[in-house]
Design an enzyme around this catalytic site. Structure first.
Site, PDB file in Angstrom:
ATOM      1  N   LYS A  41     -19.493  30.262 -16.485  1.00  0.00           N
ATOM      2  CA  LYS A  41     -20.356  30.253 -17.664  1.00  0.00           C
ATOM      3  C   LYS A  41     -21.816  30.007 -17.274  1.00  0.00           C
ATOM      4  O   LYS A  41     -22.699  30.002 -18.126  1.00  0.00           O
ATOM      5  CB  LYS A  41     -19.888  29.163 -18.633  1.00  0.00           C
ATOM      6  CG  LYS A  41     -18.448  29.353 -19.115  1.00  0.00           C
ATOM      7  CD  LYS A  41     -18.061  28.251 -20.094  1.00  0.00           C
ATOM      8  CE  LYS A  41     -16.566  28.222 -20.397  1.00  0.00           C
ATOM      9  NZ  LYS A  41     -16.007  29.456 -20.907  1.00  0.00           N
ATOM     10  N   LYS A  94     -18.561  23.986  -2.191  1.00  0.00           N
ATOM     11  CA  LYS A  94     -19.542  22.893  -2.254  1.00  0.00           C
ATOM     12  C   LYS A  94     -19.714  22.178  -0.908  1.00  0.00           C
ATOM     13  O   LYS A  94     -20.808  21.733  -0.578  1.00  0.00           O
ATOM     14  CB  LYS A  94     -19.159  21.894  -3.346  1.00  0.00           C
ATOM     15  CG  LYS A  94     -19.300  22.473  -4.755  1.00  0.00           C
ATOM     16  CD  LYS A  94     -18.987  21.445  -5.814  1.00  0.00           C
ATOM     17  CE  LYS A  94     -18.981  22.079  -7.190  1.00  0.00           C
ATOM     18  NZ  LYS A  94     -18.722  21.111  -8.263  1.00  0.00           N
ATOM     19  N   ASP A 130     -23.729  17.115 -10.193  1.00  0.00           N
ATOM     20  CA  ASP A 130     -22.491  16.861 -10.933  1.00  0.00           C
ATOM     21  C   ASP A 130     -22.436  15.434 -11.506  1.00  0.00           C
ATOM     22  O   ASP A 130     -22.074  15.231 -12.660  1.00  0.00           O
ATOM     23  CB  ASP A 130     -21.263  17.078 -10.026  1.00  0.00           C
ATOM     24  CG  ASP A 130     -20.975  18.553  -9.807  1.00  0.00           C
ATOM     25  OD1 ASP A 130     -21.326  19.373 -10.679  1.00  0.00           O
ATOM     26  OD2 ASP A 130     -20.390  18.889  -8.757  1.00  0.00           O
ATOM     27  N   GLY A 155      -7.688  10.794  -8.926  1.00  0.00           N
ATOM     28  CA  GLY A 155      -8.009  11.834  -7.949  1.00  0.00           C
ATOM     29  C   GLY A 155      -8.883  11.269  -6.847  1.00  0.00           C
ATOM     30  O   GLY A 155      -9.588  10.260  -7.060  1.00  0.00           O
ATOM     31  N   ALA A 156      -8.804  11.904  -5.681  1.00  0.00           N
ATOM     32  CA  ALA A 156      -9.608  11.428  -4.550  1.00  0.00           C
ATOM     33  C   ALA A 156     -10.130  12.607  -3.731  1.00  0.00           C
ATOM     34  O   ALA A 156     -10.435  12.460  -2.550  1.00  0.00           O
ATOM     35  CB  ALA A 156      -8.769  10.493  -3.673  1.00  0.00           C
ATOM     36  N   GLY A 157     -10.215  13.779  -4.359  1.00  0.00           N
ATOM     37  CA  GLY A 157     -10.749  14.966  -3.685  1.00  0.00           C
ATOM     38  C   GLY A 157     -12.243  15.092  -3.939  1.00  0.00           C
ATOM     39  O   GLY A 157     -12.925  14.120  -4.291  1.00  0.00           O
ATOM     40  N   GLY A 158     -12.743  16.308  -3.793  1.00  0.00           N
ATOM     41  CA  GLY A 158     -14.177  16.555  -3.916  1.00  0.00           C
ATOM     42  C   GLY A 158     -14.726  16.218  -5.295  1.00  0.00           C
ATOM     43  O   GLY A 158     -15.810  15.634  -5.411  1.00  0.00           O
ATOM     44  N   ALA A 159     -13.983  16.560  -6.350  1.00  0.00           N
ATOM     45  CA  ALA A 159     -14.484  16.316  -7.709  1.00  0.00           C
ATOM     46  C   ALA A 159     -14.603  14.811  -7.973  1.00  0.00           C
ATOM     47  O   ALA A 159     -15.579  14.351  -8.579  1.00  0.00           O
ATOM     48  CB  ALA A 159     -13.554  16.958  -8.732  1.00  0.00           C
ATOM     49  N   GLY A 269     -14.409  18.632 -19.868  1.00  0.00           N
ATOM     50  CA  GLY A 269     -15.593  18.655 -19.015  1.00  0.00           C
ATOM     51  C   GLY A 269     -16.645  19.679 -19.382  1.00  0.00           C
ATOM     52  O   GLY A 269     -17.565  19.923 -18.599  1.00  0.00           O
TER      53      GLY A 269
HETATM   54  P1  ATR Z   1     -11.387  19.176  -5.931  1.00  0.00           P
HETATM   55  O1  ATR Z   1     -12.560  19.639  -5.120  1.00  0.00           O
HETATM   56  O2  ATR Z   1     -11.152  19.965  -7.188  1.00  0.00           O
HETATM   57  O3  ATR Z   1     -11.412  17.713  -6.171  1.00  0.00           O
HETATM   58  P2  ATR Z   1      -9.478  18.722  -3.839  1.00  0.00           P
HETATM   59  O4  ATR Z   1     -10.554  18.114  -2.984  1.00  0.00           O
HETATM   60  O5  ATR Z   1      -8.478  19.652  -3.219  1.00  0.00           O
HETATM   61  O6  ATR Z   1     -10.091  19.538  -5.043  1.00  0.00           O
HETATM   62  O7  ATR Z   1      -8.689  17.509  -4.549  1.00  0.00           O
HETATM   63  C1  ATR Z   1      -7.644  17.737  -5.447  1.00  0.00           C
HETATM   64  C2  ATR Z   1      -7.231  16.406  -6.061  1.00  0.00           C
HETATM   65  O8  ATR Z   1      -6.248  16.655  -7.078  1.00  0.00           O
HETATM   66  C3  ATR Z   1      -6.584  15.448  -5.080  1.00  0.00           C
HETATM   67  O9  ATR Z   1      -6.875  14.140  -5.508  1.00  0.00           O
HETATM   68  C4  ATR Z   1      -5.095  15.776  -5.237  1.00  0.00           C
HETATM   69  O10 ATR Z   1      -4.232  14.731  -4.870  1.00  0.00           O
HETATM   70  P3  ATR Z   1      -3.759  14.566  -3.321  1.00  0.00           P
HETATM   71  O11 ATR Z   1      -4.961  14.010  -2.608  1.00  0.00           O
HETATM   72  O12 ATR Z   1      -2.642  13.601  -3.353  1.00  0.00           O
HETATM   73  O13 ATR Z   1      -3.402  15.935  -2.861  1.00  0.00           O
HETATM   74  C5  ATR Z   1      -5.042  15.975  -6.736  1.00  0.00           C
HETATM   75  N1  ATR Z   1      -3.917  16.790  -7.193  1.00  0.00           N
HETATM   76  C6  ATR Z   1      -3.805  18.131  -7.127  1.00  0.00           C
HETATM   77  N2  ATR Z   1      -2.651  18.546  -7.704  1.00  0.00           N
HETATM   78  C7  ATR Z   1      -2.027  17.435  -8.163  1.00  0.00           C
HETATM   79  C8  ATR Z   1      -0.802  17.194  -8.863  1.00  0.00           C
HETATM   80  N3  ATR Z   1      -0.001  18.184  -9.215  1.00  0.00           N
HETATM   81  N4  ATR Z   1      -0.487  15.918  -9.169  1.00  0.00           N
HETATM   82  C9  ATR Z   1      -1.308  14.907  -8.810  1.00  0.00           C
HETATM   83  N5  ATR Z   1      -2.477  15.060  -8.167  1.00  0.00           N
HETATM   84  C10 ATR Z   1      -2.836  16.306  -7.831  1.00  0.00           C
END
Ligand code: ATR
Length: 304
Positions: A41, A94, A130, A155-159, A269
């Site tokens: 968007k 990113k 962000d 969550g603990a990934g990039g977002a 979001g």
């Molecule tokens: P992004 O950049 O969107 O944050 P990412 O860095 O791949 O993508 O992180 C994805 C996040 O979503 C992680 O915290 C992941 O948990 P894990 O670290 O245990 O993999 C979480 N995630 C993705 N699918 C999930 C699911 N079905 N249930 C629970 N957590 C999920």
């Protein structure tokens, strides 16, 4: 010393221009890079910001190959020459953008990711809007104060990493980071220790021992797959605000879960999307689209 444009003049061109914007020769050029990016968007948002602020620019969507972000960004700079002024970067580039930038702002360094590139005098600068977009949506659009509140980040990934610093700046009384993989949550929490309040990392199961949270943010990508998270019911209460960084036509699985868990305030979001764009626009043009313009856009995008 050759500058970034000259140094990379030999890169193979490889991105695909998706939006049908014809850039007039004398307007500044911007683009959003992603893969996929057709759904983005951002071209619509920035066209509206430019109109509202009287800025002469064009903004297009570019699909970059999964292994070719840097070449695609350099191609854009080469094509635009002095008119190529900046770009937004979305999933999954990113971190690539963070590596491409020759210099990054402190907030981009904290996030370990760049969503906004600035092309200035032959240099590529990286920023991340962000966290600022999230804070503005939370505090101004939703009128929520996190000061003294209990906050849960899922969550603990990039977002997730992208909003931790902004959350800490809001002075919550507790910040818990919970993730499917507990180790990743603990290491993300540890990365932000020593900045006042120390976040606490844990797995989802350990949340059963925690009292309810005032703000629960979903930064996992589970909603993308339509998955609900294995969350204990007690994390929500009637005064909780549940906030999903994701958005979609339907209520996300996380927001359905939060509503059923008793949360009375729910937000996706979409507001953050518009606010991070407004912050990028400000970084590039020195003008912030007015609140009424941003609010109208959020309403229009929600109805679209
Ligand atoms: P992004 O950049 O969107 O944050 P990412 O860095 O791949 O993508 O992180 C994805 C996040 O979503 C992680 O915290 C992941 O948990 P894990 O670290 O245990 O993999 C979480 N995630 C993705 N699918 C999930 C699911 N079905 N249930 C629970 N957590 C999920």
């Amino acid at each position: 010393m050759p500058n970034a444009r000259q140094r990379n003049a030999g890169d193979k061109a490889s991105s695909v221009v998706l939006s049908s914007v014809l850039c007039p020769p004398s307007s500044d050029h911007y683009a959003v890079f992603g893969n996929p990016v057709a759904h983005s968007k951002s071209p619509r948002i920035h066209a509206e910001f430019a109109r509202a602020c009287g800025e002469n620019l064009c903004y297009e969507a570019r699909l970059a190959p999964l292994d070719g972000f840097a070449a695609a960004a350099r191609q854009f700079i080469l094509e635009g020459g002095e008119y190529a002024k900046g770009a937004n970067v979305t999933v999954p580039f990113k971190e690539d953008a963070f590596r491409l930038a020759e210099e990054c702002t402190p907030r981009a360094r904290a996030a370990g990711a760049v969503n906004t590139l600035i092309f200035q005098e032959g240099r590529i600068l990286g920023d991340n809007t962000d966290g600022a977009g999230f804070t503005r949506d939370l505090t101004e659009n939703l009128d929520f104060s996190a000061a003294g509140k209990r906050v849960l980040l899922l969550g603990a990934g990039g977002a997730a990493r992208g909003v931790v610093e902004s959350l800490l700046a809001l002075s919550p009384v507790a910040l818990v980071i919970a993730n499917r993989s507990a180790e990743k949550a603990k290491s993300l929490a540890a990365a932000f220790a020593g900045r006042g309040l120390a976040p606490c990392g844990m797995g989802f199961a350990a949340l059963a021992e925690e009292p309810a949270f005032d703000l629960v943010i979903n930064a996992t990508s589970a909603s993308l797959a339509g998955d609900a998270l294995p969350l204990p019911a007690g994390i929500f209460s009637a005064r909780s605000l549940a906030y999903d960084l994701m958005y979609g036509r339907e209520e996300t699985p996380f927001l359905v879960q939060a509503r059923k868990g008793g949360a009375k305030r729910l937000s996706d979001g979409l507001g953050m999307l518009v606010e991070q764009a407004a912050e990028s626009f400000f970084v590039w043009r020195g003008k912030r689209p007015q609140a009424a313009v941003r609010a109208a856009l959020i309403r229009q995008l929600r109805a679209a």
